[in-house]
Design a protein around this motif. Structure first.
Motif, short mmCIF file in Angstrom:
data_model
loop_
_atom_site.label_atom_id
_atom_site.label_comp_id
_atom_site.label_asym_id
_atom_site.label_seq_id
_atom_site.Cartn_x
_atom_site.Cartn_y
_atom_site.Cartn_z
N MET A 1 0.75 -1.07 0.04
CA MET A 1 0.10 -0.15 0.05
C MET A 1 0.84 1.36 0.09
N LYS A 2 0.50 2.35 -0.63
CA LYS A 2 1.34 3.46 -0.76
C LYS A 2 1.36 4.30 0.54
N SER A 3 2.29 4.98 0.70
CA SER A 3 2.49 6.01 1.80
C SER A 3 1.78 7.11 1.64
N TYR A 4 1.61 7.92 2.68
CA TYR A 4 0.80 9.25 2.56
C TYR A 4 1.56 10.25 1.74
N ILE A 5 2.95 10.15 1.92
CA ILE A 5 3.76 11.12 1.05
C ILE A 5 3.55 10.76 -0.41
N ASP A 6 3.39 9.54 -0.50
CA ASP A 6 3.26 9.27 -1.96
C ASP A 6 1.66 9.75 -2.57
N LEU A 7 0.85 9.90 -1.65
CA LEU A 7 -0.50 10.15 -2.02
C LEU A 7 -0.48 11.71 -2.33
N LYS A 352 -12.47 25.56 4.31
CA LYS A 352 -11.41 24.52 4.09
C LYS A 352 -10.05 25.37 4.33
N TYR A 353 -9.23 24.48 5.17
CA TYR A 353 -7.61 24.83 5.33
C TYR A 353 -6.86 23.72 4.82
N ILE A 354 -5.53 24.09 4.73
CA ILE A 354 -4.83 23.18 4.21
C ILE A 354 -4.41 22.53 5.39
N MET A 355 -4.87 21.22 5.44
CA MET A 355 -4.68 20.14 6.38
C MET A 355 -3.71 19.11 6.11
N LEU A 356 -2.65 18.65 7.06
CA LEU A 356 -1.56 18.02 6.69
C LEU A 356 -1.03 17.30 8.03
N PRO A 357 -0.85 16.11 8.08
CA PRO A 357 -0.18 15.38 9.11
C PRO A 357 1.28 15.85 9.53
N ILE A 358 1.59 15.94 10.74
CA ILE A 358 2.95 16.53 11.08
C ILE A 358 4.03 15.22 11.17
N ASN A 359 3.50 14.14 11.37
CA ASN A 359 4.40 13.08 11.24
C ASN A 359 3.87 11.69 10.72
N ASP A 362 5.57 8.41 6.00
CA ASP A 362 5.78 7.18 5.35
C ASP A 362 4.90 6.04 5.53
N ASN A 363 3.90 6.57 6.47
CA ASN A 363 2.94 5.13 6.98
C ASN A 363 1.90 5.30 5.72
N PRO A 364 1.25 4.02 5.64
CA PRO A 364 0.02 3.85 4.59
C PRO A 364 -0.96 4.99 5.27
N TYR A 365 -1.92 5.21 4.32
CA TYR A 365 -3.14 6.28 4.62
C TYR A 365 -4.64 5.50 4.54
N GLN A 366 -5.46 6.19 5.00
CA GLN A 366 -6.67 5.74 5.04
C GLN A 366 -7.68 6.85 5.10
N LYS A 367 -8.76 6.63 4.49
CA LYS A 367 -9.88 7.55 4.71
C LYS A 367 -10.46 7.81 6.26
N VAL A 368 -10.78 9.07 6.66
CA VAL A 368 -11.02 9.33 7.97
C VAL A 368 -11.98 10.49 8.14
N ASN A 369 -12.44 10.53 9.35
CA ASN A 369 -13.17 11.88 9.65
C ASN A 369 -12.47 12.16 10.87
N LEU A 370 -12.49 13.52 10.95
CA LEU A 370 -11.86 14.40 12.16
C LEU A 370 -13.04 14.80 13.11
N GLY A 371 -12.86 14.36 14.33
CA GLY A 371 -13.90 14.74 15.47
C GLY A 371 -13.28 15.73 16.43
N GLY A 372 -14.14 16.74 16.88
CA GLY A 372 -13.68 17.58 17.92
C GLY A 372 -14.19 17.05 19.32
N LEU A 373 -13.73 17.65 20.42
CA LEU A 373 -14.07 17.37 21.66
C LEU A 373 -15.45 17.90 22.24
N THR A 374 -16.40 18.59 21.84
CA THR A 374 -17.57 19.00 22.04
C THR A 374 -18.83 18.06 21.69
N CYS A 375 -19.51 18.24 22.50
CA CYS A 375 -20.70 17.31 22.32
C CYS A 375 -21.58 17.57 21.24
#
Length: 492
Positions: A1-7, A352-359, A362-375
């Motif tokens: 599987m390709k890495s995040y940087i490849d994507l 929308k903003y530029i969103m990137l992982p910090i670290n 080189d890991n593989p990637y997957q589709k996700v949703n990001l969730g905040g702390l409020t209810c």
């Protein structure tokens, strides 16, 4: 599987002048973000101060090039729109580059006075005073005018001028008028609520300004909410405005300037298709063509760039604190912060903003949703400007994962109520300023620690002492031992 940087590399031209990856970790303007995280933790807001000056100098260059190309005889003045970010570090950094100021509130004026006390502005600095003005605002402006400050009240309604008639004792007052433009065709209203309608401009000048020997109309002001875009709507409104300027110039010899507002966009994706120089060239060409057609000298040009000045300096960094698979398809990465409280434009305007992982690049990637702390069910982020999906590296439970949202420097603190009471009592995150010294070494300075419970209790009335600024330790500048190579001059 390709890495995040490849994507990223197959999707964008990457690395860029602003973003790069070294040893599997993200650099932002050549700043190693993992070092900042190790020193200050998360959630964390940062401002990279050199970006502010870079954008100011770029805008000056765009107009200078356009003036030279078209042999334009007017002058250009860069004003900073304070409502984008009122922080002292923003204004003081911007003022290092000989800019002027545009205000929108009575409470801007004490800031102007403090900047004057510190020697950051002087009485020749332009103060373009915009907005619908309540009595306190016009009183403060009148006091500045009486003391000899270079204030230009931009008249927003027909009665505003009466305040200056009553309060100003100075020998002369230079006024501007904001023209009420038509809104974008898909907007809820036809004409902007802000400014004076076209049919009333001449009458206001004839009845209130021309008869008064102390009053001079020097400027017409133009702004549309969509900003400076290469669209039929923008060019139509700018053309209409310039024909009104030419009409008024023939009636009013003192009129010699226009303010074309703000609206230069910032990058919200690694894909950038906006040609700043070409757009400024076309604006200058259009203004000059209309003035020549009407046998009117070209005006001096003012702008009041806010988001463009400060937006790309900002970033917000979070840690992924949990992974939750809520059904067969929807995987949630939970952040240690909140989009609603800390990035309110992403929630309220679907910005929308530029969103990137910090670290973990080189890991593989997957589709996700990001969730905040409020209810609140709306406290999420699940798509990007260039894609309806959002992808992040896959990581193990025993390894940390950090993510960053970039170009968040405009409006988010003021709209979110910086240091106040947030939804679910989410505290304001720690705020760090990143700069470079004369040798190019990175320096960090804590502007504000993470909000504590005592400040919230004071606001909510659970403590007897009145609410005020949190007690903080003096900011300590920290220098890294290894010099960082100076960035090459950025040309957009």
């Amino acid at each position: 599987m390709k890495s995040y940087i490849d994507l990223i590399q197959q999707t964008f031209e990457f690395p860029t002048m602003e973003f790069n990856v070294d040893n599997n970790e993200l650099l932002f303007n050549n700043v190693p973000l993992m070092d900042i995280i190790k020193e200050h933790g998360t959630p964390l807001k940062i401002n990279y101060l050199p970006k502010i000056g870079e954008h100011i100098e770029n805008a000056n260059m765009f107009f200078r090039n356009a003036f030279k190309r078209h042999n334009y005889k007017g002058t250009y003045t860069y004003c900073y729109c304070t409502k984008s970010s009122h922080f002292s570090f923003v204004l003081e950094e911007a003022l290092k580059h000989n800019i002027h100021i545009e205000t929108s509130s009575a409470f801007d004026i004490p800031i102007i006075r403090e900047l004057y006390r510190r020697g950051k502005v002087n009485k020749s600095t332009y103060i373009l005073a915009n907005g619908y003005k309540l009595p306190r605002y016009t009183q403060y402006l009148s006091e500045l005018i009486n003391e000899g400050f270079n204030v230009v009240p931009i008249l927003d309604n027909l009665k505003e001028i009466e305040s200056y008639e009553q309060q100003v004792t100075a020998d002369s007052v230079h006024f501007g008028m904001r023209i009420a433009t038509d809104e974008e065709p898909n907007f809820a209203f036809y004409t902007s609520r802000l400014g004076i309608r076209y049919n009333d401009v001449q009458q206001l000048y004839k009845e209130k300004i021309e008869p008064n020997p102390r009053f001079k109309l020097k400027m017409l002001h133009f702004f549309i909410n969509t900003g400076i875009k290469d669209s039929a709507y923008y060019w139509s409104e700018l053309t209409r405005f310039m024909f009104k300027y030419c009409e008024m110039k023939k009636l009013c010899p003192d009129l010699d300037s226009i303010d074309i507002g703000g609206g230069l966009p910032i990058q919200t994706s690694l894909q950038s298709g906006y040609d700043y120089q070409q757009m400024i060239d076309e604006i200058i060409e259009n203004i000059q063509w209309i003035c020549n057609k009407n046998n009117v000298p070209v005006p001096h040009i003012f702008t009041e760039f806010g988001s463009y000045t400060v937006g790309e300096s900002g970033a917000v960094i979070y840690e992924i604190i949990d992974k939750k698979l809520q059904n067969d398809k929807e995987l949630w990465y939970m952040i240690n912060g909140s989009f609603i409280t800390q990035l309110p434009d992403s929630w309220g305007m679907n910005q929308k903003y530029i969103m990137l992982p910090i670290n973990n690049w080189d890991n593989p990637y997957q589709k996700v949703n990001l969730g905040g702390l409020t209810c609140d069910s709306q406290d999420f982020y699940n798509s990007e400007m260039h894609s309806a999906d959002l992808y992040m590296p896959i990581f193990e439970d025993n390894e940390p994962q950090y993510i960053g949202f970039f170009h968040t420097g405009a409006y988010q603190e003021s709209l979110g109520g910086y240091g106040g009471i947030q939804h679910c009592l989410i505290p304001a995150p720690k705020h760090v300023l990143v700069d470079r010294d004369e040798e190019g070494r990175i320096t960090t300075r804590v502007f504000a620690d993470e909000q504590n419970s005592d400040s919230m209790l004071r606001i909510l009335g659970f403590k007897e002492e009145p609410y005020g600024a949190q007690d903080g330790k003096p900011a300590v500048e920290k220098k890294r031992e290894k010099p960082v190579q100076e960035l090459e001059e950025t040309k957009i």
